[in-house]
Design a protein around this motif. Structure first.
Motif, PDB file in Angstrom:
ATOM      1  N   GLY A 125       0.825  -1.200   0.000  1.00 23.02           N
ATOM      2  CA  GLY A 125       0.000   0.000   0.000  1.00 23.02           C
ATOM      3  C   GLY A 125       0.857   1.248   0.000  1.00 23.02           C
ATOM      4  O   GLY A 125       2.078   1.205   0.135  1.00 23.02           O
ATOM      5  N   ALA A 126       0.194   2.393  -0.126  1.00 17.54           N
ATOM      6  CA  ALA A 126       0.893   3.672  -0.189  1.00 17.54           C
ATOM      7  C   ALA A 126      -0.006   4.791   0.291  1.00 17.54           C
ATOM      8  O   ALA A 126      -1.228   4.658   0.327  1.00 17.54           O
ATOM      9  CB  ALA A 126       1.345   3.958  -1.625  1.00 17.54           C
ATOM     10  N   SER A 127       0.623   5.898   0.659  1.00 20.05           N
ATOM     11  CA  SER A 127      -0.051   7.114   1.069  1.00 20.05           C
ATOM     12  C   SER A 127      -1.101   6.801   2.139  1.00 20.05           C
ATOM     13  O   SER A 127      -0.899   5.916   2.974  1.00 20.05           O
ATOM     14  CB  SER A 127      -0.637   7.835  -0.148  1.00 20.05           C
ATOM     15  N   SER A 128      -2.204   7.501   2.150  1.00 19.93           N
ATOM     16  CA  SER A 128      -3.139   7.359   3.272  1.00 19.93           C
ATOM     17  C   SER A 128      -3.934   6.058   3.246  1.00 19.93           C
ATOM     18  O   SER A 128      -4.658   5.759   4.204  1.00 19.93           O
ATOM     19  CB  SER A 128      -4.092   8.548   3.317  1.00 19.93           C
ATOM     20  N   GLY A 129      -3.817   5.258   2.179  1.00 21.36           N
ATOM     21  CA  GLY A 129      -4.370   3.906   2.216  1.00 21.36           C
ATOM     22  C   GLY A 129      -3.536   3.041   3.146  1.00 21.36           C
ATOM     23  O   GLY A 129      -4.069   2.302   3.991  1.00 21.36           O
ATOM     24  N   TYR A 130      -2.239   3.157   3.002  1.00 22.99           N
ATOM     25  CA  TYR A 130      -1.286   2.541   3.926  1.00 22.99           C
ATOM     26  C   TYR A 130      -1.546   3.098   5.327  1.00 22.99           C
ATOM     27  O   TYR A 130      -1.560   2.360   6.324  1.00 22.99           O
ATOM     28  CB  TYR A 130       0.097   2.885   3.380  1.00 22.99           C
ATOM     29  N   GLY A 131      -1.813   4.408   5.414  1.00 22.90           N
ATOM     30  CA  GLY A 131      -2.138   5.022   6.697  1.00 22.90           C
ATOM     31  C   GLY A 131      -3.412   4.467   7.313  1.00 22.90           C
ATOM     32  O   GLY A 131      -3.506   4.290   8.528  1.00 22.90           O
ATOM     33  N   LEU A 132      -4.410   4.180   6.473  1.00 23.80           N
ATOM     34  CA  LEU A 132      -5.671   3.631   6.976  1.00 23.80           C
ATOM     35  C   LEU A 132      -5.479   2.214   7.508  1.00 23.80           C
ATOM     36  O   LEU A 132      -6.143   1.804   8.474  1.00 23.80           O
ATOM     37  CB  LEU A 132      -6.721   3.669   5.866  1.00 23.80           C
ATOM     38  N   ILE A 133      -4.560   1.458   6.918  1.00 21.89           N
ATOM     39  CA  ILE A 133      -4.193   0.149   7.470  1.00 21.89           C
ATOM     40  C   ILE A 133      -3.611   0.330   8.870  1.00 21.89           C
ATOM     41  O   ILE A 133      -3.983  -0.375   9.814  1.00 21.89           O
ATOM     42  CB  ILE A 133      -3.176  -0.573   6.558  1.00 21.89           C
ATOM     43  N   MET A 134      -2.717   1.313   9.016  1.00 17.34           N
ATOM     44  CA  MET A 134      -2.105   1.554  10.327  1.00 17.34           C
ATOM     45  C   MET A 134      -3.155   1.984  11.351  1.00 17.34           C
ATOM     46  O   MET A 134      -3.107   1.578  12.520  1.00 17.34           O
ATOM     47  CB  MET A 134      -1.007   2.621  10.215  1.00 17.34           C
ATOM     48  N   ASP A 135      -4.089   2.798  10.920  1.00 15.38           N
ATOM     49  CA  ASP A 135      -5.177   3.236  11.790  1.00 15.38           C
ATOM     50  C   ASP A 135      -5.966   2.027  12.312  1.00 15.38           C
ATOM     51  O   ASP A 135      -6.289   1.941  13.500  1.00 15.38           O
ATOM     52  CB  ASP A 135      -6.088   4.176  10.999  1.00 15.38           C
ATOM     53  N   LYS A 136      -6.254   1.093  11.431  1.00 13.21           N
ATOM     54  CA  LYS A 136      -6.984  -0.117  11.830  1.00 13.21           C
ATOM     55  C   LYS A 136      -6.168  -0.950  12.824  1.00 13.21           C
ATOM     56  O   LYS A 136      -6.717  -1.483  13.805  1.00 13.21           O
ATOM     57  CB  LYS A 136      -7.330  -0.950  10.601  1.00 13.21           C
ATOM     58  N   LEU A 137      -4.870  -1.065  12.581  1.00 10.41           N
ATOM     59  CA  LEU A 137      -4.026  -1.825  13.510  1.00 10.41           C
ATOM     60  C   LEU A 137      -4.032  -1.189  14.898  1.00 10.41           C
ATOM     61  O   LEU A 137      -4.026  -1.892  15.911  1.00 10.41           O
ATOM     62  CB  LEU A 137      -2.602  -1.921  12.969  1.00 10.41           C
ATOM     63  N   SER A 138      -4.048   0.130  14.939  1.00 10.11           N
ATOM     64  CA  SER A 138      -4.119   0.824  16.214  1.00 10.11           C
ATOM     65  C   SER A 138      -5.428   0.497  16.938  1.00 10.11           C
ATOM     66  O   SER A 138      -5.442   0.240  18.153  1.00 10.11           O
ATOM     67  CB  SER A 138      -4.002   2.336  16.006  1.00 10.11           C
ATOM     68  N   GLU A 139      -6.523   0.494  16.198  1.00 12.28           N
ATOM     69  CA  GLU A 139      -7.824   0.148  16.785  1.00 12.28           C
ATOM     70  C   GLU A 139      -7.825  -1.284  17.327  1.00 12.28           C
ATOM     71  O   GLU A 139      -8.321  -1.539  18.435  1.00 12.28           O
ATOM     72  CB  GLU A 139      -8.928   0.297  15.736  1.00 12.28           C
ATOM     73  N   ASN A 271      -2.686  15.013   3.173  1.00  9.82           N
ATOM     74  CA  ASN A 271      -1.776  15.431   2.109  1.00  9.82           C
ATOM     75  C   ASN A 271      -1.003  14.243   1.551  1.00  9.82           C
ATOM     76  O   ASN A 271      -0.579  13.374   2.320  1.00  9.82           O
ATOM     77  CB  ASN A 271      -0.762  16.449   2.646  1.00  9.82           C
ATOM     78  N   VAL A 272      -0.832  14.213   0.234  1.00 14.38           N
ATOM     79  CA  VAL A 272       0.145  13.294  -0.348  1.00 14.38           C
ATOM     80  C   VAL A 272       1.511  13.827   0.075  1.00 14.38           C
ATOM     81  O   VAL A 272       1.850  14.986  -0.190  1.00 14.38           O
ATOM     82  CB  VAL A 272       0.051  13.270  -1.888  1.00 14.38           C
ATOM     83  N   GLY A 273       2.280  13.020   0.763  1.00 17.63           N
ATOM     84  CA  GLY A 273       3.557  13.478   1.311  1.00 17.63           C
ATOM     85  C   GLY A 273       4.616  13.714   0.251  1.00 17.63           C
ATOM     86  O   GLY A 273       4.434  13.430  -0.937  1.00 17.63           O
ATOM     87  N   THR A 274       5.767  14.196   0.702  1.00 17.08           N
ATOM     88  CA  THR A 274       6.807  14.615  -0.233  1.00 17.08           C
ATOM     89  C   THR A 274       7.490  13.453  -0.953  1.00 17.08           C
ATOM     90  O   THR A 274       8.013  13.641  -2.048  1.00 17.08           O
ATOM     91  CB  THR A 274       7.858  15.462   0.505  1.00 17.08           C
ATOM     92  N   THR A 275       7.491  12.259  -0.360  1.00 12.27           N
ATOM     93  CA  THR A 275       8.077  11.106  -1.073  1.00 12.27           C
ATOM     94  C   THR A 275       7.174  10.685  -2.222  1.00 12.27           C
ATOM     95  O   THR A 275       7.599  10.632  -3.384  1.00 12.27           O
ATOM     96  CB  THR A 275       8.292   9.921  -0.118  1.00 12.27           C
TER      97      THR A 275
END
Length: 296
Positions: A125-139, A271-275
């Motif tokens: 994954g990438a960008s905030s989709g990858y971020g949404l995976i991390m969010d779920k893991l936190s939950e 935001n789409v990050g700088t990378t």
């Protein structure tokens, strides 16, 4: 709930700093160059996102570099010294070799800390989709799930995170060699907006072209209707990331919210990050949600 392990990712998960803190997600920076000067991909602190994309529009050269094995070793060891196990989820192997660097560091550190557990996951994954995976893991961690169960869960479900992208500025796709100069020139004149998604190997794949933003915005939301868990009854979170085109992202968010009344909260726009943005340039909107398993 305090746990005896850390969940961690790369800065390319493209969440805001306060979001990472709120969810207790650790992260390590990628790096990028802007006209030859190197910066950490530090969530817009060194160079604001608006300044970064304005520089790209004005012709600035960009270059990115992944986290190397020694950086991972130093980063992981801080947690291991605290007696913490680690679940680190990497940026897609379809876009970067960073998972290899993380695994090299893991091998070194497991000899040094044999009593500790280190799990490395390729997010695909990438960008905030990858971020949404991390969010779920936190939950899930907050429910009391242990590190082994969480590792098994993310490996089983990571391909259920959908990534759909469109771009309204083809010049950076031409510059990066993703499309020909002729296609970019003609597409620019005709207002062509390509729609892409991420396949099961974590690569970005062009799917269809649309003439005009209105049509591609409708099309990207139709993709969510088709693939989201329970269709328009989808009841989980939805994230968007955008590269200096907030108005376009907002239009997608409003359309999603009108068609999916059971969303878990409002659509979050990041935001789409700088990378990632070094390769997409400005004018990209990405939509992320949980759905059926991605396939090619």
């Amino acid at each position: 709930m305090k746990s005896n392990y850390v969940i961690s990712c790369c800065s390319t998960a493209d969440l805001a700093e306060d979001h990472f803190k709120k969810c207790d997600i650790a992260y390590i920076y990628f790096h990028y160059e802007l006209d030859g000067k190197e910066y950490a991909d530090d969530l817009g602190k060194s160079v604001s996102f608006s300044d970064f994309y304005e520089a790209m529009r004005n012709g600035a050269e960009t270059k990115t570099s992944q986290v190397n094995a020694m950086e991972f070793e130093n980063y992981f060891e801080d947690f291991l010294r605290q007696g913490k196990d680690i679940l680190h989820v990497c940026f897609s192997s379809g876009l970067s070799g960073v998972v290899n660097s993380a695994n090299i560091a893991k091998e070194v550190l497991q000899e040094k800390y044999p009593e500790r557990k280190i799990y490395i996951v390729d997010s695909l994954g990438a960008s905030s989709g990858y971020g949404l995976i991390m969010d779920k893991l936190s939950e899930l961690r907050e429910t009391g799930m242990d590190i082994e169960a969480l590792y098994a869960w993310v490996e089983q479900h990571k391909l259920e995170m959908h990534h759909w992208f469109f771009s309204t500025d083809l010049s950076f796709y031409v510059k990066g060699g993703r499309i020909s100069k002729t296609s970019g020139f003609v597409g620019g004149i005709l207002g062509i907006c390509p729609l892409l998604n991420m396949d099961s190997g974590g690569h970005l794949v062009p799917r269809k072209k649309y003439k005009g933003k209105k049509k591609v915005i409708e099309a990207i939301v139709e993709c969510m209707e088709k693939h989201a868990v329970d269709g328009t009854s989808y009841a989980d979170k939805c994230y968007i990331s955008q590269s200096d085109c907030y108005e376009d992202a907002s239009k997608v968010a409003k359309l999603v919210e009108s068609k999916f009344p059971n969303l878990k909260g409002k659509v979050e726009i990041n935001n789409v990050g700088t990378t990632v943005g070094s390769h997409t340039g400005p004018g990209t909107v990405a939509l992320f949600f949980w759905g059926d398993a991605r396939n090619d």
